[in-house]
Design a protein around this motif. Structure first.
Motif, PDB file in Angstrom:
ATOM      1  N   TRP A  27      20.238   7.859  26.197  1.00 36.27           N
ATOM      2  CA  TRP A  27      19.070   8.386  26.917  1.00 36.27           C
ATOM      3  C   TRP A  27      18.359   7.262  27.668  1.00 36.27           C
ATOM      4  O   TRP A  27      17.990   7.423  28.845  1.00 36.27           O
ATOM      5  N   ALA A  31      17.748   7.055  31.652  1.00 37.97           N
ATOM      6  CA  ALA A  31      16.375   6.955  32.142  1.00 37.97           C
ATOM      7  C   ALA A  31      16.220   5.755  33.071  1.00 37.97           C
ATOM      8  O   ALA A  31      15.518   5.830  34.092  1.00 37.97           O
ATOM      9  N   CYS A  39      12.983  11.422  32.576  1.00 33.94           N
ATOM     10  CA  CYS A  39      14.301  11.743  32.033  1.00 33.94           C
ATOM     11  C   CYS A  39      14.126  12.717  30.876  1.00 33.94           C
ATOM     12  O   CYS A  39      13.581  12.371  29.833  1.00 33.94           O
ATOM     13  N   ALA A  40      14.554  13.952  31.092  1.00 34.64           N
ATOM     14  CA  ALA A  40      14.530  14.975  30.051  1.00 34.64           C
ATOM     15  C   ALA A  40      15.831  14.920  29.265  1.00 34.64           C
ATOM     16  O   ALA A  40      16.649  13.995  29.438  1.00 34.64           O
ATOM     17  N   ALA A  41      16.060  15.902  28.394  1.00 31.52           N
ATOM     18  CA  ALA A  41      17.309  15.984  27.632  1.00 31.52           C
ATOM     19  C   ALA A  41      17.680  17.449  27.469  1.00 31.52           C
ATOM     20  O   ALA A  41      16.846  18.274  27.079  1.00 31.52           O
ATOM     21  N   LEU A  59      15.837  11.713  20.054  1.00 31.99           N
ATOM     22  CA  LEU A  59      15.536  11.552  21.473  1.00 31.99           C
ATOM     23  C   LEU A  59      14.029  11.426  21.695  1.00 31.99           C
ATOM     24  O   LEU A  59      13.580  10.656  22.545  1.00 31.99           O
ATOM     25  N   CYS A  64      11.835  10.516  24.992  1.00 35.50           N
ATOM     26  CA  CYS A  64      12.010  11.770  25.713  1.00 35.50           C
ATOM     27  C   CYS A  64      10.902  12.754  25.323  1.00 35.50           C
ATOM     28  O   CYS A  64      10.594  12.915  24.138  1.00 35.50           O
ATOM     29  N   ARG A 217      17.917  15.770  34.148  1.00 36.95           N
ATOM     30  CA  ARG A 217      18.125  16.493  32.895  1.00 36.95           C
ATOM     31  C   ARG A 217      19.574  16.340  32.414  1.00 36.95           C
ATOM     32  O   ARG A 217      20.380  17.277  32.491  1.00 36.95           O
TER      33      ARG A 217
END
Length: 363
Positions: A27, A31, A39-41, A59, A64, A217
């Motif tokens: 992640w 990012a 930066c999402a997940a 995360l 996140c 995403r």
């Protein structure tokens, strides 16, 4: 870590290990590639088979704050694990479900004018949602002309929209001209709907120029899949699958193996049986095509993969014995390679890993 046959193996001699440290590292890597964007997940399908209850908080600890899932049921599980997160539901607003979304503070990704109208009537601008615009998938979302026609529509304010998004058709193939068309169409929509954050880039889209916008995403890449096929994988492996050999035997030339005798020994061979199969997410299409690693030696899968058992040729692996470990994902045998051998993609391998595994977590 638990030994074979203990709780960490699910009772069937197989162990699925999830490296939460690698997940968090992936992640952070993604990012850093989009410094101007959040930066999402994407943690749909039980965090790609890794377990939402553990992957989501890992995360969150990495930084996140926004998560995407596919269904309302997944969103409720994610909310239990992530009480403070922004959680979007990609597959939209089912009829009559607005109250359930609101009760759990969930954000629907509205994919039709009917959904926009229903959410607007319920929310009256008090609860956020996203707008999905279809720029080429022909799957979900408003068509581009429909989205453009919403400019100035009072339903936009009533729907509480805070994000407009679309989805790439072919981001993993940078040379595909459809990418540029989608980027251009999405830019038109964003210009017509000012004030909304934009999101277009999935895992592979992060590596395309002009696609990062306000929010990226990633999903598959977080869990170790290669977002840049044909090039070195920039992600760390997250999932490791190994199984104990439950029996070893020797067979002579002419002996057949497995259902329907699909493989016949060309000479004396040494065989090992593993206690997992297609019920555990190892596709039947790996029959005669895939392999496992025993002490680093590639051992082909023989005959048909059964529901609960797989047979390996371990003739060239002297370390193979009852209780020894065979690696099915890991040690360089990555999930993309397993998917290719099965005639599918690594996504399907990850999301198909069955419920009989107990997930062991590192980090």
């Amino acid at each position: 870590m638990a030994g074979w046959g203990q709780s960490g193996t699910g009772g069937h001699g197989a162990r699925l290990t999830i490296d939460l440290g690698a997940l968090a590292s992936n992640w952070r890597t993604l990012a850093a590639l989009a410094p101007g964007a959040e930066c999402a997940a994407v943690i749909k399908a039980d965090a790609y088979g890794c377990g939402t209850g553990r992957a989501g908080p890992a995360l969150w600890r990495a930084g996140c704050r926004t998560f995407f899932v596919a269904h309302l049921s997944e969103a409720l599980a994610a909310r239990a694990a992530l009480p403070e997160a922004a959680i979007y539901v990609l597959n939209g607003l089912p009829p009559g479900a607005a109250g359930a979304f609101a009760a759990a503070d969930l954000r629907p990704v509205l994919g039709s004018l009917d959904e926009v109208a229903e959410w607007a009537a319920f929310s009256q601008g008090a609860r956020p949602a996203a707008l999905h615009v279809d720029t080429g998938m022909n799957r979900l979302g408003l068509r581009v002309p429909e989205a453009l026609a919403l400019s100035g529509d009072p339903r936009l304010a009533a729907a509480g929209l805070d994000l407009v998004m679309s989805h790439f058709v072919s981001a993993e193939r940078p040379e595909d001209p459809v990418n540029a068309r989608q980027i251009a169409d999405f830019a038109r929509v964003r210009a017509a709907l000012p004030g909304l954050r934009g999101s277009l880039a999935n895992s592979s889209g992060i590596f395309l120029g002009g696609a990062r916008h306000d929010l990226v995403r990633p999903g598959y890449a977080l869990f170790g899949g290669n977002p840049t096929p044909g090039r070195p994988n920039p992600m760390r492996p997250v999932v490791r699958l190994e199984a104990a050999i439950v029996q070893v035997r020797e067979v002579e030339a002419g002996a057949s193996v497995g259902y329907n005798g699909r493989w016949t020994a060309p000479g004396r061979r040494r065989l090992a049986t593993l206690s997992l199969g297609y019920a555990d997410g190892l596709p039947r299409s790996l029959s005669g095509r895939g392999h496992a690693l025993v002490d680093g030696v590639a051992c082909p899968i023989l005959g048909l993969v059964s529901m609960d058992l797989i047979i390996l040729d371990v003739t060239d692996a002297p370390a193979a014995r009852r209780g020894a470990s065979a690696v099915l994902i890991g040690d360089g045998l990555d999930v993309d390679a397993v998917g290719k051998a099965a005639g599918t993609i690594g996504y399907e391998i990850l999301t198909g890993l069955g419920s009989r595994y107990v997930r062991d977590y590192d980090g």
